[in-house]
Design an enzyme around this catalytic site. Structure first.
Site, PDB file in Angstrom:
ATOM      1  N   ASP A  36     -32.594  10.787  18.978  1.00 30.95           N
ATOM      2  CA  ASP A  36     -32.541  10.469  17.545  1.00 30.95           C
ATOM      3  C   ASP A  36     -32.730  11.677  16.643  1.00 30.95           C
ATOM      4  OD1 ASP A  36     -32.017   7.878  18.035  1.00 30.95           O
ATOM      5  OD2 ASP A  36     -33.951   7.069  17.422  1.00 30.95           O
ATOM      6  N   ASP A 290       1.312  11.967 -22.033  1.00 29.85           N
ATOM      7  CA  ASP A 290       1.323  12.172 -20.585  1.00 29.85           C
ATOM      8  C   ASP A 290       0.658  11.021 -19.838  1.00 29.85           C
ATOM      9  OD1 ASP A 290       2.617  14.524 -20.938  1.00 29.85           O
ATOM     10  OD2 ASP A 290       0.860  15.799 -20.665  1.00 29.85           O
ATOM     11  N   GLY A 425       1.339  12.683  -6.011  1.00 33.58           N
ATOM     12  CA  GLY A 425       2.218  11.664  -5.441  1.00 33.58           C
ATOM     13  C   GLY A 425       3.535  11.601  -6.181  1.00 33.58           C
ATOM     14  N   LEU A 426       3.502  11.765  -7.501  1.00 34.01           N
ATOM     15  CA  LEU A 426       4.727  11.792  -8.295  1.00 34.01           C
ATOM     16  C   LEU A 426       5.574  12.993  -7.902  1.00 34.01           C
ATOM     17  CD1 LEU A 426       6.457  10.763 -10.648  1.00 34.01           C
ATOM     18  CD2 LEU A 426       5.050  12.163 -12.177  1.00 34.01           C
TER      19      LEU A 426
END
Length: 530
Positions: A36, A290, A425-426
């Protein structure tokens, strides 16, 4: 207890270790087997600390179980007190040691040591890490202040105005292995100072047991992280009549509400600084041209209760996103998360199974995921942008730079962390759209290393991603996608491609179509647009 590859929270003794490591002059004796001791790595690796946690392990082995393990515990306690000379001592046991029932806390209290001893009884098989941290902090504060609280509870508290000083507050809840706690504290200190409010004690992060004795001197308590500090704030209010805040200052509106709430508790005039729009750039961007690209984006949120509730409010009220799913692994915060989800017309997901979260993520078809490092891995498999907003986290989510989540600057950081994955992503989608243009340079890749979605390699990748996202239970019939159909599908943004594939296959099954080409894809789109 169940065996799992990943877990959102460790056992409660890890929470106790977080409190001990966050503070100074405090030592933790943990009755635990040899294996542990792995917990040290959580602090040296993830928090990038140059020192080991202030923890002494009894590290008993199998052969010790045939002897007197109680004497082993006493020996380690004596050695720890002699070597480290702490102001106070925490004594507890790990989940494995709990089965032996040595009761190390009782043993320590019977040794006649001349320092406060806090015995921790943390049920390892029914509670988890955040609860363990909250209980440890509560027991520590209660143990150190109990005698003071019992002196004269009916005595009225003198206000800061009567004493002729500035109001002062405690900042409660920040700890190591919390999400951006170090920077949150700096940001809130700065904001409170600008509004004429002093800091009395910050705990547990950076505090010593002697600092906790000064907690009652504050005029109010700021509960920054309810998972860790709410139970302690309630006890302080009951015993010392110290009110505490319930608004967590994550987001522009929440920061404004927090300051107004705190000023009300302190009977302090609200400063003009509270409502200055230029304090954060997030409101300006949300009103700009935007930001139209972001309006209505579907977002799925999962993490600890505090950050999930705050993220849902920011997404819905400040950025114009549509929250399509939310939940938490923290059962102690389940009621609050359910309430927040209900206000958005959702049913909260309360689970500690990351695979269940991944399934919910698929079903909600989001365009952005806000979650833990586990959701980041799931989102990557599904091809969905993701930002980490909560623990558990990896070392990359503990930046060396100043990067708070709370306050005005925290709103700027959140904006950057959330919006940039969507913008990237765009970028990838645009590369895919214009790949057939005669001016497009062959082989051009996006920042993600994808080839724009129109080569054989990227088509194969897309198919693999979408196969994971398809609900296979809708039909047992096999459907064939033609090359034309796959080509048309690859032109669709990757973050909604899985949903389009599912809807198209559902439509094909309904009309009895065995092959899906470009025309079938358009027909399905028209069908579901009605």
């Amino acid at each position: 207890m169940e065996l799992t590859l990943w877990t959102y929270e460790g056992p409660p003794h890890i929470g106790a270790m977080r409190i001990a490591t966050s503070m100074k002059g405090l030592h933790y004796v943990l009755h635990a087997p040899q294996g542990d001791t792995y917990a040290d790595l959580l602090f040296t690796m993830i928090e990038r600390r140059g020192a080991r946690p202030p923890v002494t392990y009894t590290t008993f082995q199998a052969r010790d179980l045939g002897g007197d393990t109680a004497e082993l515990v006493k020996g380690h306690i004596s050695e720890a007190v002699e070597r480290f000379k702490p102001e106070a001592l925490l004594v507890g046991e790990s989940c494995t040691a709990e089965l032996i029932q040595d009761q190390p806390g009782s043993l320590a209290k019977g040794m006649g040591l001349n320092l406060p001893i806090i015995s921790l009884e943390l049920p390892a098989y029914s509670k988890k890490e955040n609860w363990g941290a909250a209980e440890t902090f509560y027991q520590l504060v209660r143990g150190l202040l109990k005698d003071i609280a019992e002196e004269d509870p009916s005595q009225p508290k003198t206000s800061w105005k009567e004493e002729g000083r500035r109001p002062r507050v405690n900042l409660l809840g920040p700890s190591l292995l919390g999400f951006r706690c170090r920077d949150d504290v700096l940001e809130i200190q700065k904001i409170l100072g600008e509004n004429g409010i002093d800091i009395n004690v910050i705990a547990p992060l950076g505090a010593a047991p002697s600092d906790l004795i000064r907690l009652p001197k504050a005029d109010a308590n700021v509960c920054l992280y309810p998972e860790i500090a709410e139970s302690t704030c309630i006890w302080l209010e009951r015993n010392f009549k110290t009110p505490f805040t319930t608004t967590v200052p994550i987001g522009v509106k929440a920061t404004q509400d927090f300051l107004e709430e705190l000023c009300s508790l302190l009977d302090l005039e609200v400063s003009n600084l509270i409502n200055k729009a230029e304090q954060s750039k997030l409101p300006w961007y949300s009103k700009s041209v935007d930001s139209n690209y972001l309006t209505g984006k579907r977002v799925f949120i999962f993490g600890d209760g505090t950050h999930v509730i705050a993220a849902a409010r920011i997404a819905n009220e400040e950025l114009g996103f549509e929250v399509v799913g939310m939940g938490t692994y923290s059962r102690e915060m389940a009621r609050k998360v359910r309430t927040a989800a209900k206000e958005l017309g959702l049913e909260a997901l309360i689970t500690n199974d990351y695979l269940e979260v991944e399934e919910a993520m698929k079903d909600s078809a989001p365009e952005l995921v806000l979650g833990t490092q586990m959701e980041r891995h799931s989102a990557k498999r599904l091809g969905i942008p993701c930002a980490v907003i909560s623990t558990p986290m990896h070392v990359q989510d503990v930046p060396a730079r100043y990067s708070p989540q709370m306050g005005w600057e925290g709103a700027n950081v959140i904006f950057d962390d959330w919006v940039h994955p969507l913008m990237m992503g765009l970028e990838e989608h645009l590369i895919g759209m214009f790949r057939h243009d005669f001016e497009f340079k062959d082989g051009h890749q996006s920042h993600l290393g994808h080839l724009g979605g129109h080569t054989n390699q990227s088509a194969e990748t897309s198919r693999e991603i979408n196969k994971d996202a398809i609900n296979q239970t809708s039909s047992k019939e096999a459907l064939l996608w033609t090359p034309e159909g796959e080509s048309e599908l690859s032109k669709i943004p990757f973050f909604v491609r899985g949903k389009v594939r599912r809807n198209t296959e559902k439509y094909a099954i309904q009309v009895g179509c065995k092959e899906i080409d470009g025309e079938t894809l358009l027909d399905a789109k028209a069908h579901f647009s009605k």
